[in-house]
Design an enzyme around this catalytic site. Sequence first.
Site, PDB file in Angstrom:
ATOM      1  N   ARG A 126      -9.534  33.316 -34.061  1.00  0.00           N
ATOM      2  CA  ARG A 126     -10.361  34.285 -34.797  1.00  0.00           C
ATOM      3  C   ARG A 126     -11.015  33.644 -36.023  1.00  0.00           C
ATOM      4  NH1 ARG A 126     -10.189  37.012 -30.263  1.00  0.00           N
ATOM      5  NH2 ARG A 126      -8.088  37.613 -29.703  1.00  0.00           N
ATOM      6  N   GLU A 251       2.622  40.113 -28.405  1.00  0.00           N
ATOM      7  CA  GLU A 251       1.534  39.473 -27.658  1.00  0.00           C
ATOM      8  C   GLU A 251       2.019  38.207 -26.958  1.00  0.00           C
ATOM      9  OE1 GLU A 251      -1.647  39.166 -30.613  1.00  0.00           O
ATOM     10  OE2 GLU A 251      -2.225  41.236 -30.163  1.00  0.00           O
ATOM     11  N   ARG A 284       6.787  39.511 -39.444  1.00  0.00           N
ATOM     12  CA  ARG A 284       5.672  40.424 -39.180  1.00  0.00           C
ATOM     13  C   ARG A 284       6.108  41.655 -38.381  1.00  0.00           C
ATOM     14  NH1 ARG A 284       1.043  38.324 -36.330  1.00  0.00           N
ATOM     15  NH2 ARG A 284      -0.520  39.149 -37.735  1.00  0.00           N
ATOM     16  N   LYS A 325       0.717  45.133 -41.217  1.00  0.00           N
ATOM     17  CA  LYS A 325      -0.750  45.230 -41.223  1.00  0.00           C
ATOM     18  C   LYS A 325      -1.182  46.536 -41.881  1.00  0.00           C
ATOM     19  CE  LYS A 325      -1.941  42.175 -37.392  1.00  0.00           C
ATOM     20  NZ  LYS A 325      -2.753  41.909 -36.184  1.00  0.00           N
ATOM     21  N   ASP A 330      -4.957  47.374 -35.521  1.00  0.00           N
ATOM     22  CA  ASP A 330      -5.225  45.945 -35.662  1.00  0.00           C
ATOM     23  C   ASP A 330      -6.553  45.697 -36.363  1.00  0.00           C
ATOM     24  OD1 ASP A 330      -4.962  43.259 -35.441  1.00  0.00           O
ATOM     25  OD2 ASP A 330      -5.296  43.140 -33.286  1.00  0.00           O
ATOM     26  N   GLU A 358     -12.634  39.507 -37.874  1.00  0.00           N
ATOM     27  CA  GLU A 358     -12.449  39.586 -36.420  1.00  0.00           C
ATOM     28  C   GLU A 358     -13.150  40.793 -35.793  1.00  0.00           C
ATOM     29  OE1 GLU A 358      -8.339  39.494 -35.274  1.00  0.00           O
ATOM     30  OE2 GLU A 358      -8.784  39.895 -33.167  1.00  0.00           O
TER      31      GLU A 358
END
Length: 643
Positions: A126, A251, A284, A325, A330, A358
Amino acid sequence: MYSNLWLDEKVKDNGASVELNGYDEASKRVINALNELKTSKALSGLKIKASCSKVPALSDEGYRLAFENGVYTIFTNTDAALVYAVFRLINLIRLKADLKDPITEIPKNPLRMLNHWDNMDGSIERGYSGDSFFFEDNDIVINERTTDYVRAVASLGYNGVVINNVNVKGAACDLINERFIGKVKELSDLFASYGVKLYLSLNYAAPIEDETVKSADPFDEKVIAWWQKKMAYIYENIPDFAGFLVKADSEGRPGPFTYGRTQADGANMLAKAINPYGGIIIWRCFVYNCKQDWRDLKTDRARAAYDYFHDLDGEFLDNVILQIKNGPMDFQVREPVAPLFGDMSSTNQMIEFQIAQEYTGQQRHVCYLIPWFKEVLSFDTYAVGEGSNVKDIVSGKTFSRKLAGMCAVTNTGNDFNWTGHDLAAANLYGFGRLCFNPDLSSEEIAEEWIKLTFNDDTKVVSNIKTILMMSWPAYEKYNAPLGIGWMCSPAYHYGPDPDGYEYSVWGTYHKADHKYIGVERNSTGTGYSTLYREPLKTMYEKPETTPDELMLFFHRMPYDYKLKSGKTIIQHVYDTHFEGAEDVEKMNALWLELKGLVSEDSFDRVKERFDHQVWHSKEWRDVINSYFYRKTLIPDEKGRPLY
Ligand code: GCV
């Protein structure tokens, strides 16, 4: 020389007279600070006195700057703070502040970090501004640009940088091994010499590769011993190493779930191993099922971080901090604030933003994100009653936590102008200023950056500031409407593709049909809205009380529903998309007026980006509008062209 950041021009010797009191003059930080004082063009001929005081109020990172009896004075308690103070003094003088009224600045956030998603082959996940300047051909690069980068981030008071991608693969696994440890130390020393700490992203599954361990189970004695030995090795080589950032169970990345353990089990195992050396583990919360089946109506990606972490409050060790986040999805152009903020009163937590654009135009579109971040930071979570803003939670104030702060996925690369789009550097600058002081206004930050980067011509300042302040709202207008998000191409996250995610395996659906769009996220739907405290829970429960800009995030709605603005959803879609593209024309016109007033190079580079944005915002407008028109067959009240 990479001079198009906000850093001051350097001269060989500016003739400034500098007196240092009480600092260790052998310290590299002090030497670097002194060097900045003696080579900054703005300080030419000035008298400066810096004193290492013991003023408790200044803490370790704060400073006091003043102009007294013809001398500019600096007070700090440490040499790291001296570095930040020196850069700030230079900038303030360039901004023509007279400092007759002394200023004291103490960073509000203990951690003020940038996360690089740089890979060791030189690519950047990204990344939209060229390749990595840290890595090339599976090796570490240290050169003049590295120093310029560290100076630039230190000048804003950032105090931590994660240099490698959270998806740790290939050669990056060796950053903690003999192959690279020497160069990591060299880099870490360079960072430290400007008061910035170096962090690495870590491969949670690293011990699996070891034939004698072959596991990453946090309860396995062999795994525990493997990490203990590894931490001992790292600290033998880099005694002041700061710590690790970890992406686990996300992911496709392995994690404790693989072994039936919790996120706390995984984080604590690493935290125990690093604790004897004073390091920290940044863990995270971006953990979710990225392959949700469209038939599965129960799973809601928006709930994931909350569901995985909420019950673990109080279980994380003191040297673990959760990195959350800003939104539950996202980094979309609009999302609600993640409900985990304020929800874990006994757990260290920090906020993760993304200045790499992104989903917000990939540094080909101008999108000044500071106003958006400020909205998030001033959001009231009601965690301990009214006024429990996100900024106080993440700074550690609300729950009296020492380990707390803010970070952003960064937007830099080896392009000449560092950030691809010249105007994207405003986000790198702005985020650093916001970490130091979240109460600064977006306009104030923009104005400082413009004056330091371009010049203080009235038209330059006014036009660029207007462009910056228009840019995020404009992007939101021509993007996916009303908080629904994700109407971009799934592969590149760029350009309109309204059904791209709908028919891909990535499990993020808007479920638009000819009558309705959206996923019901209230108590009768996925229950996401119930994760908030009152009065938010009640507010998000019903469309009538949900803010317009998040309507389609929270509710599955008919297109003819009337918003609080008085417009139907469908008319809102049409109007905002036409307006968004028009806003880009206006921003472009404002830029074109600056010919001859900013450097020709910069003018041309930004002009080229605007040429693209003008066209591309129209493509967004037409594709999104036509998509909705073809779904609903409801015409635009104003009769504008829909395809
Ligand atoms: C580094 C998004 C991005 C991924 C990124 C991930 C993350 O899904 O598209 O490229 O991976 O977020 O934050 O870990």
